[in-house]
Each structure stands twice: as C-alpha cells, then as structure tokens.
Design an enzyme around this catalytic site. Sequence first.
Site, PDB file in Angstrom:
ATOM      1  CE  LYS A 173      -6.776   2.283   7.113  1.00  0.00           C
ATOM      2  NZ  LYS A 173      -5.558   2.802   6.476  1.00  0.00           N
ATOM      3  CD  GLU A 223      -2.470   1.454   2.651  1.00  0.00           C
ATOM      4  OE1 GLU A 223      -2.706   0.456   3.360  1.00  0.00           O
ATOM      5  OE2 GLU A 223      -2.774   2.618   2.992  1.00  0.00           O
ATOM      6  CB  THR A 247      -3.683   8.326   2.300  1.00  0.00           C
ATOM      7  OG1 THR A 247      -2.709   7.530   2.968  1.00  0.00           O
ATOM      8  CG2 THR A 247      -4.066   9.475   3.232  1.00  0.00           C
ATOM      9  NE  ARG A 272      -0.776   8.605   4.885  1.00  0.00           N
ATOM     10  CZ  ARG A 272      -0.720   7.805   5.936  1.00  0.00           C
ATOM     11  NH1 ARG A 272       0.231   7.977   6.832  1.00  0.00           N
ATOM     12  NH2 ARG A 272      -1.583   6.836   6.086  1.00  0.00           N
TER      13      ARG A 272
HETATM   14  C1  3PG Z   1      -1.333   4.707   8.381  1.00  0.00           C
HETATM   15  O1  3PG Z   1      -2.370   5.137   7.955  1.00  0.00           O
HETATM   16  O2  3PG Z   1      -0.308   5.379   8.506  1.00  0.00           O
HETATM   17  C2  3PG Z   1      -1.334   3.256   8.644  1.00  0.00           C
HETATM   18  O3  3PG Z   1      -2.437   2.923   9.377  1.00  0.00           O
HETATM   19  C3  3PG Z   1      -0.079   2.756   9.232  1.00  0.00           C
HETATM   20  O4  3PG Z   1       0.041   3.104  10.531  1.00  0.00           O
HETATM   21  P1  3PG Z   1       1.380   2.771  11.314  1.00  0.00           P
HETATM   22  O5  3PG Z   1       2.430   3.728  10.806  1.00  0.00           O
HETATM   23  O6  3PG Z   1       1.014   2.988  12.748  1.00  0.00           O
HETATM   24  O7  3PG Z   1       1.729   1.339  10.999  1.00  0.00           O
END
Ligand code: 3PG
Length: 213
Positions: A134, A47, A74, A51
Amino acid sequence: MQPAEQSKQAEHVCRLAPVIPVLVVDDADHAVSLAQALVAGGLPALEVTLRTPAALEVIEQMATVAGGMVGAGTLLTPADVEAAKKAGATFGVSPGATDRIIDACAANELPLLPGAATATEAMILLEKGYTVQKFFPAEANGGAKALGALASPLPQIRFCPTGGVSLANAPDYLGLANTLCVGGSWVAPKDKVLSGDWDGITALAREAAALPR
Ligand code: 3PG
C-alpha cells in the site's frame, strides 16, 4: 504464510475492482446493508478499519455477505491481527509495517497489504518478499507523480495507493504501470451511511467500479 504468498493473495484482492472502499463504521447494525450496497455496485473487496469499537463486529457481519471479501485495516499490533483473523477478515492492511505485524500475519495466515511511503520502506518490504504494497498516505506523499516515479527503479512492486484518493484523482493512479487498484473512503460517506442511503452508496460504488485501469 510467507510474505510472497501473502502478496499473491493481496494481488488477487487488489484485482477484484479498481477501488477498495476504506470503511470506518461506528454501528455494526449498518454493516450488512453497507457491504451489500458496495458489492451490488461492483466493489467486492472491503477494508474495515479497526478504528471504531464496533469494527470487529462489523467484520463478522460483513463476512456473511455473499460476493464480498472483507479485510481489516489499520492493523497496528499483533493483537489486532489475531482479532481480525478471528472475526473473519481474509486480508489485512496496515498504514506502515513493523516486524511484529509481519510476524503476526505470517503466524495467523492473514495476507497483509503492508504500507510504505518511501523507496527505502518499499525496498525493505520487497526484501522480505512483499511485492504488493500500500502506498500511504498517497496524496500527502506526492500523489501519482511520486508513486509513478517508483515504477522504473522498483518494477517488481505493485501498489494500492490510499489516503486522499478520490473519484477525481483515482484515474491518475490507475493509469500507472505499478498500480493495481486504489483505496478510498469516498464511496461510503458518513452521511449516507448514517441516513441509510444504500442506493446512493451503490451509485457511488458503481461509478468507482467503472473507473478504467
Ligand atoms: C485511511 O487510512 O483512512 C485511508 O487511506 C483512506 O483515506 P481517505 O479517507 O483519504 O480515502
């Protein structure tokens, strides 16, 4: 693509390995090596979060890596969905879910793993046909205990918890009846990516891929 079909495809992605790496990549030059390192360690579903300015190029590059399955995370707007699909993403992930995102995924034929944090959110998504969701943000939301408590009233829904998941607490989630896999960024730490420690990332991936579920 209807939500039920999207969830069928999302389930396939979630069953590929116990962990989906959640990637925040600043430099597209790292994309291929990073994807190869994770795939070599046994984590094929990746994934890439939208960002960073480089994210779409990262998806394009990673989509060329044999054995990988690259999705976009995201997703916040219909434009994100269109751009992710165009870049070669084969699935999408969103922290929550809005009708605009859902409609865009249907129109763009992008299987969505939509985010839910409460029973009501999960039920609204289930009504639309999403049986794979999710659970986000997992740890802040009560962790495995909270997610496990949804299994009895909502057995039709399977989840990929993310947010605060680590090698240490992943087994708590993976042991739940309603969890298909977890998502987490710990398998691709920033320092290892920046220093090009691809063997180190493969080692982390291998450890994650060996988690029982
Ligand atoms: C996120 O959206 O950043 C993910 O859920 C991952 O989260 P993490 O960095 O706590 O694994």
